[in-house]
Design a protein around this motif. Structure first.
Motif, PDB file in Angstrom:
ATOM      1  N   GLY A  38       4.247  16.112  -0.184  1.00 44.11           N
ATOM      2  CA  GLY A  38       5.125  16.125  -1.346  1.00 44.11           C
ATOM      3  C   GLY A  38       5.667  14.782  -1.762  1.00 44.11           C
ATOM      4  O   GLY A  38       6.634  14.711  -2.528  1.00 44.11           O
ATOM      5  N   VAL A  39       5.035  13.706  -1.276  1.00 46.75           N
ATOM      6  CA  VAL A  39       5.503  12.352  -1.590  1.00 46.75           C
ATOM      7  C   VAL A  39       4.363  11.566  -2.239  1.00 46.75           C
ATOM      8  O   VAL A  39       3.234  11.561  -1.724  1.00 46.75           O
ATOM      9  CB  VAL A  39       5.964  11.602  -0.325  1.00 46.75           C
ATOM     10  N   ARG A  40       4.648  10.918  -3.341  1.00 49.93           N
ATOM     11  CA  ARG A  40       3.670  10.011  -3.947  1.00 49.93           C
ATOM     12  C   ARG A  40       4.183   8.582  -3.833  1.00 49.93           C
ATOM     13  O   ARG A  40       5.303   8.279  -4.241  1.00 49.93           O
ATOM     14  CB  ARG A  40       3.403  10.382  -5.410  1.00 49.93           C
ATOM     15  N   TYR A  41       3.318   7.741  -3.280  1.00 51.05           N
ATOM     16  CA  TYR A  41       3.674   6.345  -3.020  1.00 51.05           C
ATOM     17  C   TYR A  41       2.968   5.422  -4.013  1.00 51.05           C
ATOM     18  O   TYR A  41       1.759   5.545  -4.252  1.00 51.05           O
ATOM     19  CB  TYR A  41       3.265   5.963  -1.597  1.00 51.05           C
ATOM     20  N   TYR A  42       3.739   4.479  -4.576  1.00 51.15           N
ATOM     21  CA  TYR A  42       3.205   3.451  -5.462  1.00 51.15           C
ATOM     22  C   TYR A  42       3.714   2.084  -4.976  1.00 51.15           C
ATOM     23  O   TYR A  42       4.923   1.858  -4.912  1.00 51.15           O
ATOM     24  CB  TYR A  42       3.646   3.679  -6.901  1.00 51.15           C
ATOM     25  N   GLY A  43       2.771   1.227  -4.628  1.00 50.59           N
ATOM     26  CA  GLY A  43       3.135  -0.095  -4.127  1.00 50.59           C
ATOM     27  C   GLY A  43       2.459  -1.199  -4.898  1.00 50.59           C
ATOM     28  O   GLY A  43       1.988  -1.005  -6.030  1.00 50.59           O
ATOM     29  N   PRO A  44       2.357  -2.393  -4.308  1.00 45.17           N
ATOM     30  CA  PRO A  44       1.764  -3.535  -5.003  1.00 45.17           C
ATOM     31  C   PRO A  44       0.326  -3.304  -5.463  1.00 45.17           C
ATOM     32  O   PRO A  44      -0.089  -3.866  -6.481  1.00 45.17           O
ATOM     33  CB  PRO A  44       1.835  -4.659  -3.959  1.00 45.17           C
ATOM     34  N   ASP A  45      -0.436  -2.501  -4.708  1.00 48.77           N
ATOM     35  CA  ASP A  45      -1.814  -2.229  -5.126  1.00 48.77           C
ATOM     36  C   ASP A  45      -1.854  -1.542  -6.491  1.00 48.77           C
ATOM     37  O   ASP A  45      -2.866  -1.615  -7.202  1.00 48.77           O
ATOM     38  CB  ASP A  45      -2.524  -1.338  -4.099  1.00 48.77           C
ATOM     39  N   TYR A  46      -0.773  -0.896  -6.847  1.00 40.62           N
ATOM     40  CA  TYR A  46      -0.674  -0.234  -8.142  1.00 40.62           C
ATOM     41  C   TYR A  46       0.077  -1.104  -9.148  1.00 40.62           C
ATOM     42  O   TYR A  46      -0.408  -1.360 -10.254  1.00 40.62           O
ATOM     43  CB  TYR A  46       0.050   1.103  -7.979  1.00 40.62           C
ATOM     44  N   PHE A  47       1.246  -1.580  -8.763  1.00 38.87           N
ATOM     45  CA  PHE A  47       2.132  -2.260  -9.716  1.00 38.87           C
ATOM     46  C   PHE A  47       1.675  -3.674 -10.080  1.00 38.87           C
ATOM     47  O   PHE A  47       2.226  -4.265 -11.013  1.00 38.87           O
ATOM     48  CB  PHE A  47       3.551  -2.316  -9.173  1.00 38.87           C
ATOM     49  N   ARG A  48       0.720  -4.234  -9.357  1.00 36.91           N
ATOM     50  CA  ARG A  48       0.268  -5.586  -9.686  1.00 36.91           C
ATOM     51  C   ARG A  48      -1.087  -5.610 -10.382  1.00 36.91           C
ATOM     52  O   ARG A  48      -1.673  -6.678 -10.561  1.00 36.91           O
ATOM     53  CB  ARG A  48       0.253  -6.452  -8.413  1.00 36.91           C
ATOM     54  N   LEU A  49      -1.543  -4.440 -10.781  1.00 39.03           N
ATOM     55  CA  LEU A  49      -2.733  -4.383 -11.623  1.00 39.03           C
ATOM     56  C   LEU A  49      -2.343  -4.703 -13.067  1.00 39.03           C
ATOM     57  O   LEU A  49      -1.196  -4.475 -13.469  1.00 39.03           O
ATOM     58  CB  LEU A  49      -3.365  -2.993 -11.554  1.00 39.03           C
ATOM     59  N   PRO A  50      -3.275  -5.230 -13.847  1.00 35.46           N
ATOM     60  CA  PRO A  50      -2.950  -5.553 -15.251  1.00 35.46           C
ATOM     61  C   PRO A  50      -2.408  -4.337 -16.001  1.00 35.46           C
ATOM     62  O   PRO A  50      -2.982  -3.247 -15.935  1.00 35.46           O
ATOM     63  CB  PRO A  50      -4.307  -5.990 -15.821  1.00 35.46           C
ATOM     64  N   GLY A  51      -1.287  -4.533 -16.665  1.00 32.46           N
ATOM     65  CA  GLY A  51      -0.693  -3.464 -17.465  1.00 32.46           C
ATOM     66  C   GLY A  51       0.120  -2.456 -16.698  1.00 32.46           C
ATOM     67  O   GLY A  51       0.595  -1.474 -17.274  1.00 32.46           O
ATOM     68  N   ARG A  85       9.136  13.730  -4.124  1.00 28.67           N
ATOM     69  CA  ARG A  85       9.688  12.382  -3.991  1.00 28.67           C
ATOM     70  C   ARG A  85       8.663  11.363  -4.476  1.00 28.67           C
ATOM     71  O   ARG A  85       7.472  11.477  -4.184  1.00 28.67           O
ATOM     72  CB  ARG A  85      10.046  12.094  -2.530  1.00 28.67           C
ATOM     73  N   LEU A  86       9.158  10.378  -5.197  1.00 26.89           N
ATOM     74  CA  LEU A  86       8.370   9.194  -5.514  1.00 26.89           C
ATOM     75  C   LEU A  86       8.920   8.040  -4.686  1.00 26.89           C
ATOM     76  O   LEU A  86      10.140   7.865  -4.569  1.00 26.89           O
ATOM     77  CB  LEU A  86       8.477   8.822  -6.990  1.00 26.89           C
ATOM     78  N   LEU A  87       8.021   7.266  -4.105  1.00 28.14           N
ATOM     79  CA  LEU A  87       8.409   6.061  -3.389  1.00 28.14           C
ATOM     80  C   LEU A  87       7.758   4.861  -4.063  1.00 28.14           C
ATOM     81  O   LEU A  87       6.539   4.783  -4.158  1.00 28.14           O
ATOM     82  CB  LEU A  87       7.962   6.140  -1.926  1.00 28.14           C
TER      83      LEU A  87
END
Length: 298
Positions: A38-51, A85-87
């Motif tokens: 029930g947790v989805r994780y978003y880190g640098p691999d996601y947030f540092r992609l273009p756009g 939960r979002l992390l």
């Protein structure tokens, strides 16, 4: 739209040089199992992609608001995909590690509170939980200087400290700033020095007790520092124009170990003085009403 009743947004905001990369890799490695919990994780691999920077995704700057067809609340719901939960983990959102412009770092991450407040306001959530690691100011600056050199920006130790003085590393000021944000509900803080023994407790703060079972420490240390010999070699080889690749080359040639001691700006007396100041900062942070300060039980 995102329902606030059954949903938590937790943001691991750093700080830099506090084993963030190791923690992020551990979370990424467990991402599929976390979804099942029930947790989805978003880190640098996601947030540092273009756009995909946080500012762009959530229209936190006027130019992005004009471009985005999706509201910040809808973007959050899309990323949630039904999770409880979002992390988020992105230390760059709190601010830059090193300054690249002339001047001096008087306060670390001076806009972190305002940035968190802006994100929560845009999404429409009633609150957010924050997680933050801190580090002994002297070893923090040693590591940050190494990162400066690894980024190809070759400056002397004295010039670096003139722009990034020890006095600018006051974690209590940062946590007071974050705790003053009305929509921040809880701030979980731990010391970098306690990262290994607290790994399970940190993961529990990030994803909850049940989901923490799926996270194990991933691999070895992510970013080794620089030895005295490596730093000396970088300065000897620097031609005054291009420092790209020098620090990485000499880090490999002169790795930290018995033969090559770690680089250190500071003498023993300074370390002792800063250790006392760091203990005072930790005590101040632990006394704040929104803060849960993690400590090893042994």
């Amino acid at each position: 739209m995102t329902s606030a009743e059954d949903f938590t947004l937790t943001f691991h905001i750093g700080a830099h040089k506090t084993a963030t990369t190791h923690l992020q890799r551990s979370l990424e490695h467990a991402a599929d199992d976390l979804v099942d919990a029930g947790v989805r994780y978003y880190g640098p691999d996601y947030f540092r992609l273009p756009g995909r920077t946080i500012n762009r995704l959530f229209s936190l700057k006027p130019r992005f608001a004009k471009e985005n067809r999706r509201s910040a609340a809808d973007q959050l719901a899309l990323m949630r995909k039904g999770a409880n939960r979002l992390l988020f983990s992105e230390e760059n959102y709190a601010g830059a590690l090193n300054v690249s412009r002339p001047g001096q770092v008087i306060d670390r991450y001076p806009d972190a509170g305002a940035r968190i407040e802006k994100l929560v306001a845009a999404t429409g959530l009633p609150g957010i939980d924050l997680c933050l690691a801190i580090r002994h100011p002297a070893t923090f600056l040693n590591s940050a200087y190494g990162q400066h050199l690894l980024g190809g920006r070759v400056v002397s130790s004295a010039d670096y400290l003139a722009a990034h003085p020890l006095e600018g590393v006051d974690w209590s000021d940062l946590v007071v700033q974050l705790s003053a944000v009305r929509t921040v509900r809880r701030i979980t803080v731990w010391r970098y020095e306690d990262y290994r023994p607290l790994f399970r407790d940190i993961c529990t703060a990030l994803v909850g007790a049940a989901a923490a079972d799926f996270i194990t420490p991933f691999g070895r240390r992510s970013h080794a520092g620089l030895s005295f010999d490596a730093v000396t070699a970088v300065h000897a080889a620097y031609d005054g124009r291009n420092g790209d690749g020098l620090a990485g080359r000499y880090r490999a040639k002169y790795p930290i170990g018995d033969a090559h001691p770690a680089f250190d700006h500071f003498d023993a007396a300074t370390h002792d003085r800063v250790t006392l100041a760091y203990a005072d900062q930790c005590a101040q942070i632990a006394s704040l009403p929104k803060v849960r300060f993690l400590r090893p039980t042994v």
